[in-house]
Design a protein around this motif. Sequence first.
Motif, mmCIF file in Angstrom:
data_model
loop_
_atom_site.group_PDB
_atom_site.id
_atom_site.type_symbol
_atom_site.label_atom_id
_atom_site.label_comp_id
_atom_site.label_asym_id
_atom_site.label_seq_id
_atom_site.Cartn_x
_atom_site.Cartn_y
_atom_site.Cartn_z
ATOM 1 N N ASP A 22 0.930 -1.240 -0.070
ATOM 2 C CA ASP A 22 0.056 -0.092 0.125
ATOM 3 C C ASP A 22 0.908 1.279 -0.023
ATOM 4 O OD1 ASP A 22 -1.664 2.147 1.185
ATOM 5 O OD2 ASP A 22 -3.148 0.668 0.867
ATOM 6 N N SER A 24 0.318 3.775 1.585
ATOM 7 C CA SER A 24 0.672 4.397 3.195
ATOM 8 C C SER A 24 1.113 3.241 3.756
ATOM 9 C CB SER A 24 -0.719 4.611 3.737
ATOM 10 O OG SER A 24 -0.819 4.816 4.852
ATOM 11 N N ALA A 70 -3.174 7.328 11.283
ATOM 12 C CA ALA A 70 -2.552 8.167 10.584
ATOM 13 C C ALA A 70 -1.529 9.042 11.450
ATOM 14 C CB ALA A 70 -3.397 9.199 9.471
ATOM 15 N N TYR A 198 9.678 2.531 4.309
ATOM 16 C CA TYR A 198 8.892 3.829 3.827
ATOM 17 C C TYR A 198 9.716 4.663 4.805
ATOM 18 C CZ TYR A 198 4.796 1.063 2.289
ATOM 19 O OH TYR A 198 3.962 0.087 1.883
ATOM 20 N N ARG A 200 10.354 9.381 5.100
ATOM 21 C CA ARG A 200 9.998 10.777 4.968
ATOM 22 C C ARG A 200 10.836 11.513 5.925
ATOM 23 N NH1 ARG A 200 3.912 10.631 7.772
ATOM 24 N NH2 ARG A 200 4.320 10.447 9.861
ATOM 25 N N TYR A 206 4.619 16.456 8.594
ATOM 26 C CA TYR A 206 4.151 15.787 7.571
ATOM 27 C C TYR A 206 2.478 15.964 7.445
ATOM 28 C CZ TYR A 206 1.435 12.115 10.510
ATOM 29 O OH TYR A 206 0.915 11.713 11.506
ATOM 30 N N LYS A 210 1.920 17.720 4.126
ATOM 31 C CA LYS A 210 1.107 16.490 3.232
ATOM 32 C C LYS A 210 2.404 15.812 2.415
ATOM 33 C CE LYS A 210 -2.733 17.871 4.073
ATOM 34 N NZ LYS A 210 -3.784 17.024 4.815
ATOM 35 N N GLU A 212 4.782 12.842 1.230
ATOM 36 C CA GLU A 212 4.348 11.549 0.480
ATOM 37 C C GLU A 212 5.538 10.688 1.105
ATOM 38 O OE1 GLU A 212 2.107 10.554 -1.401
ATOM 39 O OE2 GLU A 212 1.033 12.717 -1.339
ATOM 40 N N TRP A 213 5.132 9.342 1.558
ATOM 41 C CA TRP A 213 6.219 8.289 1.680
ATOM 42 C C TRP A 213 7.005 7.669 0.465
ATOM 43 C CZ3 TRP A 213 7.171 7.009 6.798
ATOM 44 C CH2 TRP A 213 6.178 7.340 7.460
#
Length: 220
Positions: A22, A24, A70, A198, A200, A206, A210, A212-213
């Motif tokens: 995924d 995320s 999240a 993953y 960032r 984050y 916004k 993105e990973w």
Amino acid sequence: MASLQDIRRDYKLAELRQEDLDPSPIAQFEQWLKQVVDSGVPDPTAMTIATVAEDGQPSQRIVLLKDVNAAGFVFYTNLASRKANELAHNNRISLHFPWHFMERQVKVCGVAQPLSSAEVASYFFSRPKESQIAAWASKQSHPISTRQMLLAKYHEIKQKFADGEVPLPKFWGGYRVVPHEIEFWQGGEHRLHNRFLYSRDKNLDYLKDKQEWQIQRLMP
């Protein structure tokens, strides 16, 4: 006992491909966690957390994951405990989920942020009364000479709050681990394991920015 050097096994249960991930890592984690919970294995939410003391000494212990979304990973503890004292000095933290029976591991690196009083109270009052009393009875991580002393304290607190609600201790709280790295490990044949990281920028907000990973395959 067999030689420790001779204890080994091969990993053949599943593969992990980037196209199956995924975008995320939280959604990916929730998928794996659901499979662990549905398997019926004891303590599916158990995780090892690692913190670091002021002198640089790492320390690990097992706690239970109590929420994930999240915003991050949530756990609760006594705020006078070793882990809480170390997080007060250095809020960098690592989590590890050792799902060996599924030939999987998940590692999380991030920072621990204290939960709000409302979040702490909401969870504390949802706990069984015996657990609430135990929170009052134990000065977590502090020395004690005998178990009998601990039990005596527990029964003293139990009697004190026998006829009413157990109040929220001021020394009890929780943390949300906001991740900047989440690694998924799936065992593979011949020690050619599948690892995906993953990541960032840990210096940015984050939610506000916004982010993105980014996903990278790592060598086993």
